[in-house]
Scaffold this motif. Structure first.
Motif, PDB file in Angstrom:
ATOM      1  N   GLY A  57     -44.105 -27.432   6.708  1.00  0.00           N
ATOM      2  CA  GLY A  57     -42.869 -27.211   7.461  1.00  0.00           C
ATOM      3  C   GLY A  57     -42.452 -28.422   8.263  1.00  0.00           C
ATOM      4  N   LYS A  58     -43.106 -29.561   8.026  1.00  0.00           N
ATOM      5  CA  LYS A  58     -42.832 -30.759   8.820  1.00  0.00           C
ATOM      6  C   LYS A  58     -41.478 -31.376   8.446  1.00  0.00           C
ATOM      7  N   THR A  59     -41.177 -31.399   7.134  1.00  0.00           N
ATOM      8  CA  THR A  59     -39.919 -32.019   6.702  1.00  0.00           C
ATOM      9  C   THR A  59     -38.758 -31.095   7.050  1.00  0.00           C
ATOM     10  N   GLN A  60     -37.979 -31.490   8.032  1.00  0.00           N
ATOM     11  CA  GLN A  60     -36.828 -30.677   8.432  1.00  0.00           C
ATOM     12  C   GLN A  60     -35.525 -31.424   8.170  1.00  0.00           C
ATOM     13  N   THR A  61     -35.602 -32.387   7.281  1.00  0.00           N
ATOM     14  CA  THR A  61     -34.432 -33.199   6.957  1.00  0.00           C
ATOM     15  C   THR A  61     -34.317 -33.310   5.442  1.00  0.00           C
ATOM     16  N   ILE A  62     -33.139 -33.739   4.993  1.00  0.00           N
ATOM     17  CA  ILE A  62     -32.959 -34.094   3.582  1.00  0.00           C
ATOM     18  C   ILE A  62     -33.122 -35.608   3.507  1.00  0.00           C
ATOM     19  N   ASN A  63     -34.092 -36.056   2.729  1.00  0.00           N
ATOM     20  CA  ASN A  63     -34.416 -37.487   2.664  1.00  0.00           C
ATOM     21  C   ASN A  63     -33.985 -38.058   1.317  1.00  0.00           C
ATOM     22  N   PHE A  64     -33.212 -39.146   1.373  1.00  0.00           N
ATOM     23  CA  PHE A  64     -32.687 -39.795   0.163  1.00  0.00           C
ATOM     24  C   PHE A  64     -33.459 -41.093  -0.086  1.00  0.00           C
ATOM     25  N   TYR A  65     -34.166 -41.148  -1.215  1.00  0.00           N
ATOM     26  CA  TYR A  65     -34.910 -42.353  -1.588  1.00  0.00           C
ATOM     27  C   TYR A  65     -34.153 -43.069  -2.697  1.00  0.00           C
ATOM     28  N   ARG A  66     -33.775 -44.317  -2.415  1.00  0.00           N
ATOM     29  CA  ARG A  66     -33.029 -45.069  -3.430  1.00  0.00           C
ATOM     30  C   ARG A  66     -34.005 -45.846  -4.310  1.00  0.00           C
ATOM     31  N   VAL A  67     -33.809 -45.739  -5.623  1.00  0.00           N
ATOM     32  CA  VAL A  67     -34.725 -46.341  -6.592  1.00  0.00           C
ATOM     33  C   VAL A  67     -33.968 -47.377  -7.422  1.00  0.00           C
ATOM     34  N   ASN A  68     -34.457 -48.626  -7.366  1.00  0.00           N
ATOM     35  CA  ASN A  68     -33.893 -49.720  -8.182  1.00  0.00           C
ATOM     36  C   ASN A  68     -32.378 -49.864  -8.019  1.00  0.00           C
TER      37      ASN A  68
END
Length: 199
Positions: A57-68
């Motif tokens: 339950g730690k992740t309370q955000t939407i995280n966007f990881y950009r690849v290449n």
């Protein structure tokens, strides 16, 4: 997929506006302790780009990881953790719904399930909900290294029947320890995102 560059580009909280990305996105949903961060780290060949936590339950955000600079892997908040207050759960739900409706670049949603267990009611609800939003979830069965090879087909059948998956739905077993399944998952991601990048 050869990972030349991977970075955490955007973090969206409950009050944040969604980024207007120009590159395709694929999103990952799953229970709080199903191994989403481990999967993302495994896909990106990074040890700790996505933070893993012993506290579900730690992740309370939407995280966007950009690849290449070609596409985004999007980590959605984990669901189904009992200690999180109902009010926060409701806000998470709205945040995820807003993203599924609001992103113009979202090409696919992956639903992660623990291969060791039958889908929970939360898993079933999430699967039905993603379908109701107009997506056909791709199923990833995590923690493959925790069971014997002889049990894999039996457990995959359990997941298939537990979600009443349409025939032909693929399930991809994955181990963050051995990286088994990594190449197959990347192949699926690329079928959704090929030729879509504009950044």
């Amino acid at each position: 997929m050869v990972i030349r560059q991977a970075e955490l580009k955007t973090v969206c909280g409950i009050t944040s506006r969604l980024p207007e990305n120009q590159s395709p996105e694929v999103a990952f949903a799953g229970k709080s302790n199903v191994g989403k961060s481990s999967l993302i780290n495994g896909l990106l060949n990074r040890k700790s780009l996505a933070r893993t936590s012993s506290q579900p339950g730690k992740t309370q955000t939407i995280n966007f990881y950009r690849v290449n600079q070609e596409l985004y892997l999007v980590d959605l908040p984990g669901y189904g953790y009992a200690k999180v207050a109902q009010e926060i759960k409701a806000k998470w739900g709205r945040m995820v719904e807003n993203y599924l409706h609001g992103s113009r670049q979202l090409k696919a949603v992956f639903l992660l399930l623990d291969i060791r267990h039958a889908p929970s009611s939360n898993d079933q609800e999430m699967y039905s909900w993603i379908v109701s939003q107009g997506y056909e979830p791709v199923i990833i069965a995590t923690k493959l290294d925790k069971i014997k090879r002889s049990q894999v087909q039996k457990q995959m059948k359990l997941l298939r029947e537990g979600l009443a998956l349409p025939s032909g739905t693929k399930i991809f077993p994955f181990s963050s320890v051995t990286k088994q399944g990594r190449e197959e998952i990347w192949e699926v991601i690329e079928t959704f995102t090929k030729g879509e990048s504009h950044e």
